[in-house]
Design a protein around this motif. Structure first.
Motif, PDB file in Angstrom:
ATOM      1  N   LEU A  43       0.718  -1.294   0.157  1.00 11.72           N
ATOM      2  CA  LEU A  43       0.131  -0.110   0.083  1.00 11.72           C
ATOM      3  C   LEU A  43       0.959   1.595   0.058  1.00 11.72           C
ATOM      4  N   GLN A  44       1.962   1.262   0.723  1.00 16.12           N
ATOM      5  CA  GLN A  44       2.794   2.472   0.742  1.00 16.12           C
ATOM      6  C   GLN A  44       2.272   3.865   1.129  1.00 16.12           C
ATOM      7  N   LEU A  46       3.363   5.549   3.558  1.00 13.62           N
ATOM      8  CA  LEU A  46       4.164   6.508   4.221  1.00 13.62           C
ATOM      9  C   LEU A  46       4.741   7.662   3.548  1.00 13.62           C
ATOM     10  N   LYS A  47       4.762   8.640   3.625  1.00 13.40           N
ATOM     11  CA  LYS A  47       5.429   9.956   3.007  1.00 13.40           C
ATOM     12  C   LYS A  47       6.577  10.733   3.857  1.00 13.40           C
ATOM     13  N   TYR A  48       7.552  11.400   3.417  1.00 14.64           N
ATOM     14  CA  TYR A  48       8.562  12.030   4.188  1.00 14.64           C
ATOM     15  C   TYR A  48       8.556  13.364   3.871  1.00 14.64           C
ATOM     16  N   TYR A  49       8.913  14.203   5.114  1.00 13.90           N
ATOM     17  CA  TYR A  49       9.147  15.346   4.912  1.00 13.90           C
ATOM     18  C   TYR A  49      10.777  15.577   5.294  1.00 13.90           C
ATOM     19  N   ILE A  50      11.632  15.972   4.480  1.00 14.08           N
ATOM     20  CA  ILE A  50      13.129  16.263   4.775  1.00 14.08           C
ATOM     21  C   ILE A  50      12.963  17.673   5.362  1.00 14.08           C
ATOM     22  N   LEU A  93      -4.478   7.047   2.675  1.00 12.32           N
ATOM     23  CA  LEU A  93      -3.905   5.609   2.342  1.00 12.32           C
ATOM     24  C   LEU A  93      -3.842   4.598   3.547  1.00 12.32           C
ATOM     25  N   GLU A 101       6.365   1.661   9.411  1.00 13.77           N
ATOM     26  CA  GLU A 101       7.114   2.667   9.734  1.00 13.77           C
ATOM     27  C   GLU A 101       8.513   1.967  10.315  1.00 13.77           C
ATOM     28  N   ALA A 123      10.277   9.052  18.725  1.00 15.22           N
ATOM     29  CA  ALA A 123       8.580   8.678  18.702  1.00 15.22           C
ATOM     30  C   ALA A 123       7.801   9.739  19.615  1.00 15.22           C
ATOM     31  N   PHE A 141      -1.760  14.569   6.520  1.00 16.04           N
ATOM     32  CA  PHE A 141      -0.724  13.499   7.102  1.00 16.04           C
ATOM     33  C   PHE A 141      -0.708  13.674   8.610  1.00 16.04           C
ATOM     34  N   GLU A 144       4.346  10.173  12.384  1.00 21.59           N
ATOM     35  CA  GLU A 144       4.459   8.796  12.895  1.00 21.59           C
ATOM     36  C   GLU A 144       5.643   9.086  13.741  1.00 21.59           C
ATOM     37  N   LEU A 145       6.923   9.376  13.038  1.00 23.30           N
ATOM     38  CA  LEU A 145       8.138   9.360  13.603  1.00 23.30           C
ATOM     39  C   LEU A 145       8.930  10.441  13.230  1.00 23.30           C
TER      40      LEU A 145
ATOM     41  N   PHE B 167      -1.796  -0.205  -6.810  1.00 19.00           N
ATOM     42  CA  PHE B 167      -0.613  -0.618  -6.212  1.00 19.00           C
ATOM     43  C   PHE B 167      -0.342  -1.997  -6.061  1.00 19.00           C
ATOM     44  N   ARG B 182       5.655   3.695  -5.372  1.00 20.94           N
ATOM     45  CA  ARG B 182       5.461   4.962  -5.614  1.00 20.94           C
ATOM     46  C   ARG B 182       6.692   5.702  -6.082  1.00 20.94           C
ATOM     47  N   ILE B 187       6.347  10.902  -2.695  1.00 25.55           N
ATOM     48  CA  ILE B 187       6.455  10.357  -1.425  1.00 25.55           C
ATOM     49  C   ILE B 187       7.357  11.469  -0.542  1.00 25.55           C
ATOM     50  N   ILE B 189       7.298  15.197   0.563  1.00 23.49           N
ATOM     51  CA  ILE B 189       6.121  16.299   1.035  1.00 23.49           C
ATOM     52  C   ILE B 189       7.182  17.439   1.184  1.00 23.49           C
TER      53      ILE B 189
END
Lengths: 190, 190
Positions: A43-44, A46-50, A93, A101, A123, A141, A144-145, B167, B182, B187, B189
């Motif tokens: 399903l994927q 997870l998204k990521y913020y850098i 999603l 995670e 966490a 969104f 999560e971590l 997916f 994806r 992914i 953000i």
């Protein structure tokens, strides 16, 4: 480095050479590794913020450091993480996967360690809503971590414990950080 | 192999050269890597049961394979896993950590991949109680995940999808296994 050496070197570091910057391309590469990890039913979610060096001070005040070190409030200025990767789940999603995670976070940490950097999975994020607002993250969104990243400035020593022994990590007067781990013979059930 | 190559090569394999045995020492080494992974509050509630080649047939009937491949009941004899590592949680230690299991499972899979083996995380175990009885695992433990392991006999191809695309993984007429992932740009953000 052979893989088992990367795993052994991958400690939870909490003090860093803050001004040794991790390039944005490197942080992106870590996320690309996370992208290719196993995901429940693929399903994927997870998204990521850098969070790069310039934005690091937005994140730091929201983090709770090392709950077990009662005398320590977290790294002082100059020893704070140089960057963060925030692991988000996309609410459109998610179905409450338990594993994605941890899989992604460990992959990011190992990616950093393989390049002589290090990190720590955090966490406990104080006031997630505030942090999301500060970073302009939409409420589609949820956080999560937070993975703190940098070049470690800390000596972490693994020790072994017996069942029933105290498993809490601790520091000595010189600031060495000790992490008690269960023995191999105590974690293999047969 | 550099680390990002290990991550990319680490696919969820479901068909193996069943009779290529993984030595017990190697399986133990994988668990030793899992032993040294980050654990929430360093509690380390996970324990491991190693299922070697001789015991493999005890585990296989309990596993649900590839939910998304409607026409496929799982690997046929000769293509089944050569071994398993069962991730258990020690009920006397657990506090419902969300992350330890994924961290440990991914570390075991990457350990296998780094040595040209491969595996698959299986979360759906039919009748866990029966499996625990068959393996003589005490009810102080609960089964969290089963990690199938072996030498992969399967071609897994990564593809890219856009948001909203299907997916689900799938196979072509030749048995190649496709896994849509994806895109990196979708992914991250910012």
């Amino acid at each position: 480095m052979i893989f088992s050496e990367i795993v052994k070197k991958n400690r939870s570091y909490r003090r860093y050479y803050e001004d040794k910057i991790i390039p944005n391309d490197t942080l992106t590469e870590f996320v690309d590794n996370a992208r290719l990890t196993p995901s429940t039913r693929n399903l994927q979610p997870l998204k990521y913020y850098i969070v790069d060096y310039d934005k690091r001070n937005t994140v730091f005040p929201h983090l709770k450091w090392a709950a077990m070190l009662a005398d320590w409030d977290g790294p002082k200025e100059g020893e704070r993480p140089a960057a963060y990767i925030i692991v988000l789940s996309d609410k459109s999603l998610t179905t409450g996967s338990k594993w994605d995670e941890g899989i992604a976070a460990q992959t990011i940490l190992l990616s950093a360690t393989a390049q002589n950097m290090g990190g720590c999975i955090i966490a406990t994020v104080l006031n997630k809503e505030d942090l999301m607002k500060s970073l302009n993250i939409s409420d589609n969104f949820s956080i999560e971590l937070v993975i703190a990243l940098g070049f470690p400035k800390e000596n972490v020593i693994l020790t072994e414990i017996n069942p029933g022994d105290d498993f809490k990590y601790y520091r000595d007067a010189e600031g060495n950080h000790y992490v008690p781990k269960r023995k191999l013979s105590d974690i293999i059930i047969s």
